[in-house]
Design a protein around this motif. Sequence first.
Motif, PDB file in Angstrom:
ATOM      1  N   ILE A  89     -30.567  55.431  61.890  1.00 13.30           N
ATOM      2  CA  ILE A  89     -29.222  55.984  62.029  1.00 13.30           C
ATOM      3  C   ILE A  89     -29.282  57.513  61.968  1.00 13.30           C
ATOM      4  N   ALA A  90     -28.602  58.146  62.893  1.00  7.27           N
ATOM      5  CA  ALA A  90     -28.692  59.606  63.026  1.00  7.27           C
ATOM      6  C   ALA A  90     -27.802  60.364  62.043  1.00  7.27           C
ATOM      7  N   ASP A  91     -26.648  59.817  61.699  1.00  9.71           N
ATOM      8  CA  ASP A  91     -25.608  60.596  61.028  1.00  9.71           C
ATOM      9  C   ASP A  91     -26.037  61.289  59.733  1.00  9.71           C
ATOM     10  N   PRO A  92     -26.841  60.646  58.872  1.00 13.86           N
ATOM     11  CA  PRO A  92     -27.237  61.360  57.651  1.00 13.86           C
ATOM     12  C   PRO A  92     -27.985  62.663  57.926  1.00 13.86           C
ATOM     13  N   TRP A  93     -28.725  62.700  59.047  1.00 11.57           N
ATOM     14  CA  TRP A  93     -29.414  63.943  59.420  1.00 11.57           C
ATOM     15  C   TRP A  93     -28.403  65.030  59.759  1.00 11.57           C
ATOM     16  N   TYR A  94     -27.308  64.648  60.397  1.00 13.66           N
ATOM     17  CA  TYR A  94     -26.244  65.604  60.709  1.00 13.66           C
ATOM     18  C   TYR A  94     -25.648  66.162  59.420  1.00 13.66           C
ATOM     19  N   TYR A  95     -25.372  65.261  58.466  1.00 16.53           N
ATOM     20  CA  TYR A  95     -24.785  65.710  57.208  1.00 16.53           C
ATOM     21  C   TYR A  95     -25.779  66.565  56.413  1.00 16.53           C
ATOM     22  N   LYS A  96     -27.063  66.248  56.521  1.00 16.95           N
ATOM     23  CA  LYS A  96     -28.063  67.106  55.889  1.00 16.95           C
ATOM     24  C   LYS A  96     -28.038  68.499  56.522  1.00 16.95           C
ATOM     25  N   GLY A  97     -27.896  68.541  57.841  1.00 20.06           N
ATOM     26  CA  GLY A  97     -27.807  69.835  58.513  1.00 20.06           C
ATOM     27  C   GLY A  97     -26.636  70.650  58.023  1.00 20.06           C
ATOM     28  N   LEU A  98     -25.482  70.013  57.840  1.00 22.73           N
ATOM     29  CA  LEU A  98     -24.315  70.714  57.304  1.00 22.73           C
ATOM     30  C   LEU A  98     -24.587  71.236  55.896  1.00 22.73           C
ATOM     31  N   THR A  99     -25.286  70.438  55.107  1.00 23.56           N
ATOM     32  CA  THR A  99     -25.583  70.829  53.730  1.00 23.56           C
ATOM     33  C   THR A  99     -26.515  72.031  53.698  1.00 23.56           C
ATOM     34  N   TYR A 100     -27.549  72.007  54.529  1.00 23.26           N
ATOM     35  CA  TYR A 100     -28.469  73.150  54.576  1.00 23.26           C
ATOM     36  C   TYR A 100     -27.760  74.408  55.097  1.00 23.26           C
ATOM     37  N   GLU A 101     -26.779  74.237  55.977  1.00 27.66           N
ATOM     38  CA  GLU A 101     -25.975  75.385  56.402  1.00 27.66           C
ATOM     39  C   GLU A 101     -25.325  76.046  55.189  1.00 27.66           C
ATOM     40  N   LYS A 102     -24.738  75.216  54.328  1.00 26.72           N
ATOM     41  CA  LYS A 102     -24.067  75.745  53.137  1.00 26.72           C
ATOM     42  C   LYS A 102     -25.037  76.489  52.231  1.00 26.72           C
ATOM     43  N   LEU A 103     -26.287  76.072  52.246  1.00 27.42           N
ATOM     44  CA  LEU A 103     -27.314  76.726  51.432  1.00 27.42           C
ATOM     45  C   LEU A 103     -27.951  77.909  52.162  1.00 27.42           C
ATOM     46  N   SER A 104     -27.444  78.215  53.373  1.00 29.41           N
ATOM     47  CA  SER A 104     -27.976  79.299  54.216  1.00 29.41           C
ATOM     48  C   SER A 104     -29.439  79.078  54.578  1.00 29.41           C
ATOM     49  N   LEU A 105     -29.870  77.830  54.595  1.00 25.62           N
ATOM     50  CA  LEU A 105     -31.229  77.479  55.013  1.00 25.62           C
ATOM     51  C   LEU A 105     -31.153  77.034  56.478  1.00 25.62           C
ATOM     52  N   TYR A 106     -30.996  78.024  57.340  1.00 22.89           N
ATOM     53  CA  TYR A 106     -30.617  77.728  58.714  1.00 22.89           C
ATOM     54  C   TYR A 106     -31.738  77.063  59.514  1.00 22.89           C
ATOM     55  N   ASP A 107     -32.978  77.447  59.286  1.00 21.40           N
ATOM     56  CA  ASP A 107     -34.069  76.815  60.025  1.00 21.40           C
ATOM     57  C   ASP A 107     -34.178  75.329  59.685  1.00 21.40           C
ATOM     58  N   ILE A 108     -34.012  75.000  58.395  1.00 23.78           N
ATOM     59  CA  ILE A 108     -34.064  73.591  57.998  1.00 23.78           C
ATOM     60  C   ILE A 108     -32.841  72.849  58.538  1.00 23.78           C
ATOM     61  N   SER A 109     -31.707  73.531  58.547  1.00 23.71           N
ATOM     62  CA  SER A 109     -30.504  72.935  59.110  1.00 23.71           C
ATOM     63  C   SER A 109     -30.711  72.585  60.581  1.00 23.71           C
ATOM     64  N   ILE A 110     -31.259  73.528  61.337  1.00 23.47           N
ATOM     65  CA  ILE A 110     -31.516  73.293  62.766  1.00 23.47           C
ATOM     66  C   ILE A 110     -32.468  72.117  62.955  1.00 23.47           C
ATOM     67  N   SER A 111     -33.518  72.069  62.146  1.00 18.65           N
ATOM     68  CA  SER A 111     -34.468  70.961  62.222  1.00 18.65           C
ATOM     69  C   SER A 111     -33.784  69.628  61.950  1.00 18.65           C
ATOM     70  N   SER A 112     -32.860  69.600  60.994  1.00 18.67           N
ATOM     71  CA  SER A 112     -32.140  68.359  60.677  1.00 18.67           C
ATOM     72  C   SER A 112     -31.287  67.905  61.849  1.00 18.67           C
ATOM     73  N   PHE A 113     -30.591  68.853  62.490  1.00 24.35           N
ATOM     74  CA  PHE A 113     -29.760  68.475  63.640  1.00 24.35           C
ATOM     75  C   PHE A 113     -30.615  67.931  64.781  1.00 24.35           C
ATOM     76  N   TRP A 114     -31.761  68.567  65.048  1.00 25.54           N
ATOM     77  CA  TRP A 114     -32.632  68.077  66.112  1.00 25.54           C
ATOM     78  C   TRP A 114     -33.163  66.682  65.783  1.00 25.54           C
ATOM     79  N   THR A 115     -33.537  66.478  64.520  1.00 28.67           N
ATOM     80  CA  THR A 115     -34.044  65.154  64.125  1.00 28.67           C
ATOM     81  C   THR A 115     -32.971  64.098  64.332  1.00 28.67           C
ATOM     82  N   GLY A 116     -31.747  64.407  63.937  1.00 26.46           N
ATOM     83  CA  GLY A 116     -30.652  63.466  64.133  1.00 26.46           C
ATOM     84  C   GLY A 116     -30.426  63.126  65.590  1.00 26.46           C
ATOM     85  N   LEU A 117     -30.515  64.135  66.454  1.00 23.21           N
ATOM     86  CA  LEU A 117     -30.300  63.909  67.888  1.00 23.21           C
ATOM     87  C   LEU A 117     -31.300  62.927  68.474  1.00 23.21           C
TER      88      LEU A 117
END
Length: 285
Positions: A89-117
Motif C-alpha cells: 500500500i502506497a499511502d503510508p509513504w505519502y504520509y511519511k513524506g508529509l511528516t519529513y516535510e514538517k521536520l524540514s528533511l526534504y531529501d528524505i521526504s522526496i524519497s518517501s513520495f517516490w517510494t509511494g508512487l
Amino acid sequence: MNNINDLIRAEKHFRSAENINSQNRSLLRWLGFTLAALGHENDALNAWKSSSIQMYEELVFIGSQKRTSNQFQEALLWYDRAIHLYPSIADPWYYKGLTYEKLSLYDISISSFWTGLHQPRLLNIGKSNYYFRLGWTHSQKQGEPEWIEILNFYDKAISIDSFSDNWTLMQTHFAKGEILMRLNREPEAIEEFKFVVENDPTHYASRVQLGSLVWSLNKDAELAEQLYWEAIDINPGSKWGYRGLAILLQDTQKPDLAIQMYETVLMLDPQDVFASTQLTRLQQQ
C-alpha cells in the motif's frame, strides 16, 4: 495505562487469555498495542499479523493523529508499522513524506513520495497528489530551486488528473502560476490563477495575484478591483488585498482612496516599508 507496571500486567493478562483462546483476534489486537507500548516492536507486529484483523486504517489513523499534534517521530513509527504489515500500500509513504516535510528533511521526504508512487496499491491518495508534493518539496530545499523541474512536477500532476482532494488541485494550479511568474511567463500564469479563482471561492492569494496581473498586463482596472475586493472579503485580516488595491487606486489617479488603503495596510503591518513610503508620497502631493 501510562505506568510501565500496568502495561506489563496487561501483557501477562493478554498472554494468559491468548493461551485460553488463541483464536480471539481482538485479544491479539490489544496484545499488539500493549507490546508496542512496551517497546517490543517485533512482538507487537507479530501479534497484529496473527490477529488477521485489518489493522491498516487504525495504524495510519494513529500516525496521522500524531502528525497533526506535531509528534513527528511517533507518527513515523506508526506509519512504519502500517508499511511493515501492508507493504504493497502506497499511502503510508505519502504520509511519511508529509511528516519529513514538517521536520524540514526534504531529501528524505522526496524519497518517501517516490517510494509511494512505485507501490502497487494507491488507496486514498491519488498520483497527482504525489507529484504536487514532489514539486512543492523541491521548492523548499536550500539553494536556488530548479524551477523548470518543479514546473514539470506540477504539469505532471495536472495532466494525469488524479487528485484525491480539491485543495491539492487548487494548490497545484496556484503554485504553477507562481512559478510561471518567476519565469516571466505572465500570460500563462494568468490562466492558472484564473482557474483557481473560478473553481475555489475561498482562495485568497489567487485573487491577489490575478488582480495584480490583469492590471499590469491588461490594464483591466475594473476586474482587478473586483478581485482585490473579493480577496479582502475572504480574509480582511491580511494586508495583501488592500496593498494591491492601493497600488491600483494610486495608478488610476484616485489618491484619496489609495491613502485609505495604505493606511489600512499599515494598521495590519506597521513595518510595511513600501506602504509607508507610498503613503508619505501621496500625503505630500
